[in-house]
Design an enzyme around this catalytic site. Structure first.
Site, mmCIF file in Angstrom:
data_model
loop_
_atom_site.group_PDB
_atom_site.id
_atom_site.type_symbol
_atom_site.label_atom_id
_atom_site.label_comp_id
_atom_site.label_asym_id
_atom_site.label_seq_id
_atom_site.Cartn_x
_atom_site.Cartn_y
_atom_site.Cartn_z
ATOM 1 N N ALA A 1 15.747 -21.344 3.370
ATOM 2 C CA ALA A 1 15.903 -20.134 4.184
ATOM 3 C C ALA A 1 17.381 -19.695 4.157
ATOM 4 O O ALA A 1 18.130 -20.084 3.264
ATOM 5 C CB ALA A 1 15.392 -20.396 5.593
ATOM 6 N N VAL B 1 18.551 -20.719 -2.438
ATOM 7 C CA VAL B 1 18.941 -20.721 -1.031
ATOM 8 C C VAL B 1 19.117 -19.266 -0.623
ATOM 9 O O VAL B 1 19.653 -18.458 -1.398
ATOM 10 C CB VAL B 1 20.256 -21.502 -0.818
ATOM 11 C CG1 VAL B 1 20.733 -21.393 0.632
ATOM 12 C CG2 VAL B 1 20.078 -22.974 -1.209
ATOM 13 N N CYS B 2 18.654 -18.926 0.580
ATOM 14 C CA CYS B 2 18.849 -17.588 1.141
ATOM 15 C C CYS B 2 18.238 -16.539 0.197
ATOM 16 O O CYS B 2 17.161 -16.761 -0.358
ATOM 17 C CB CYS B 2 20.353 -17.388 1.400
ATOM 18 S SG CYS B 2 20.798 -16.034 2.515
ATOM 19 N N THR B 3 18.906 -15.409 0.005
ATOM 20 C CA THR B 3 18.354 -14.353 -0.847
ATOM 21 C C THR B 3 18.398 -14.705 -2.337
ATOM 22 O O THR B 3 18.035 -13.872 -3.163
ATOM 23 C CB THR B 3 19.083 -13.020 -0.603
ATOM 24 O OG1 THR B 3 20.495 -13.254 -0.720
ATOM 25 C CG2 THR B 3 18.781 -12.465 0.771
ATOM 26 N N GLY B 4 18.798 -15.925 -2.653
ATOM 27 C CA GLY B 4 18.673 -16.392 -4.041
ATOM 28 C C GLY B 4 17.224 -16.340 -4.508
ATOM 29 O O GLY B 4 16.952 -16.187 -5.707
#
Lengths: 281, 281
Positions: B206, B156-159
């Site tokens: 995202a 998730v996200c910048t993961g």
């Protein structure tokens, strides 16, 4: 321990604050994108800063054993983006406690470390953990006392049962998880099916995920539209639920609604008894 | 410690599972609501159980100092609703660690307690904490090794920067927080602006709040539509963001987009350097 993270997060937040200023200068073509198409000079740091909405709110989020973590973490994300605000998790003690999913979170403050001046107290929901909180005299004393002196009291999901049982919703319109809305009149509140319901010095959010809308609406209230727009974009809150209308009992698949209601009845019945007992205290 | 909560939560979850069965019987008029209008008998417990989608997935959510808690807690909520699934927070050690907001969460497992068979590994994002994770050899070894043997790897996200830097997104389509999408080609991924992007044994979400859509889509994948509908309704996921289009850079206020981009540049630049170094290892 979190210096670097805090530092970089601040850069983000400063961007949002600067965006507030940019709104003021947007019509002059002086925002970062508009610069390319404009002959006007970019605004100076001082010009940007002049449009910023600053603040120093003290916001407490009550946590207790068995609370639903998303109820607290979603608004915490939005509110935590308000630069200058102090947002803290508070519990009976500052020792780790188990949330609904079973893992432990460490509160940042115990009740005995509660600040005197509180702008906003937020109470998340849960299921049997929430009922246990209502049955716990120390927790309810805290909610009652801090709730009375806080400028605003809010809740997400069944958190409204806690603030209601503490006498803080009497005569107010309020919301709750859709499956517990019927309980609100037990403590003198008028049930409202809204997702985020503001009524004077109370603000209540509907079930679980409503905590995000609740948090962003509060950012808007405290810091204005432009700041809240920045937080919504930073959170990339462009929701795409898998089932259109599936999060609202009025439009969801009736078989899903019926069975959740059927199975939820033991909780609702138990909650009614717990609340009735609490409101007589 | 969480027995009662787990018990009542199970009642909820059983309701969802029963709802799955109800879908099968809905046309016979035998669901809870339809009963009133039908002369057909309500289905027996055995009949309901026959339609349930059971499972026993092992799901690990990696946490690390400075991770954005909402990135992990939102999918955790949805995935945790899958009865029979084991969903655990895992970190380098099982000692408390500070998340982005500064409070501490205690992981349920340390790396040395990692199960052998993993259905899904989920990696949340963050900012400088995420870059520190990429620079940490032990964390990256874990992601690489568990990522290789897990049936599916998600972020998730910048993961996605973490799993990408670990070599797990090479040749895959993937997404990320909108402000870091441009970094994905650095490790051979093709940037996709979708909110939840499935590509074979990878699934990426995202920015931040996309974790909720990500979690629900995974519930749908593992347990089917009816179960996922139950989780969406239980979560009351009927989003009402304050600003229409405000969570997508393509439709948000351009002044907000521009300033977030401007202020985010130092992070993106630093991230590019950290990723370039990581992919050569």
């Amino acid at each position: 321990m979190q210096n670097m993270d805090t530092h970089t997060r601040r850069q983000f937040i400063q961007a949002i604050m600067a965006a507030g200023a940019a709104a003021a200068v947007a019509s002059t073509g002086a925002s970062a994108w508009a610069q390319e198409k404009s002959t006007k000079p970019a605004p100076s740091h001082e010009e940007l800063a002049a449009g910023l909405k600053h603040g120093s709110e003290t916001i407490l989020i009550l946590i207790y054993p068995g609370f639903t973590e998303l109820d607290a973490i979603a608004p915490r994300y939005a509110l935590g983006g308000m630069m200058g605000a102090k947002v803290r998790l508070i519990a009976k003690t500052n020792k780790p406690l188990a949330c609904e999913s079973g893992f432990e979170i460490t509160p940042q403050l115990g009740f005995d470390q509660c600040p005197e001046n509180v702008d906003l107290l937020v109470v998340p929901g849960g299921m049997t953990g929430t009922l246990a909180a209502i049955e716990d005299a120390q927790t309810m004393d805290f909610v009652r006392q801090v709730g009375k002196r806080a400028k605003m009291v809010g809740s997400v999901c069944t958190g409204s049962l806690i603030i209601g049982a503490a006498g803080l919703l009497k005569g107010y319109e309020a919301t709750c998880h859709w499956q517990a809305l019927e309980l609100l009149p037990l403590f003198g509140a008028k049930a409202n099916k809204g997702r985020v319901v503001f009524d004077r010095d109370r603000v209540t959010g509907a079930g679980v995920t409503a905590g995000l809308d609740f948090g962003l609406e509060l950012v808007r209230k405290y810091r204005g539209d432009f700041y809240a727009k920045g937080m919504q974009l930073l959170a990339q809150y462009d929701p795409q639920p898998p089932f259109a209308g599936g999060g609202n009992p009025a439009t969801a698949d009736p078989a899903v609604v019926a069975l959740l209601e059927q199975m939820h009845k033991p909780f609702t019945d138990k909650a009614a008894g717990v609340i009735k007992k609490a409101v007589t205290i």
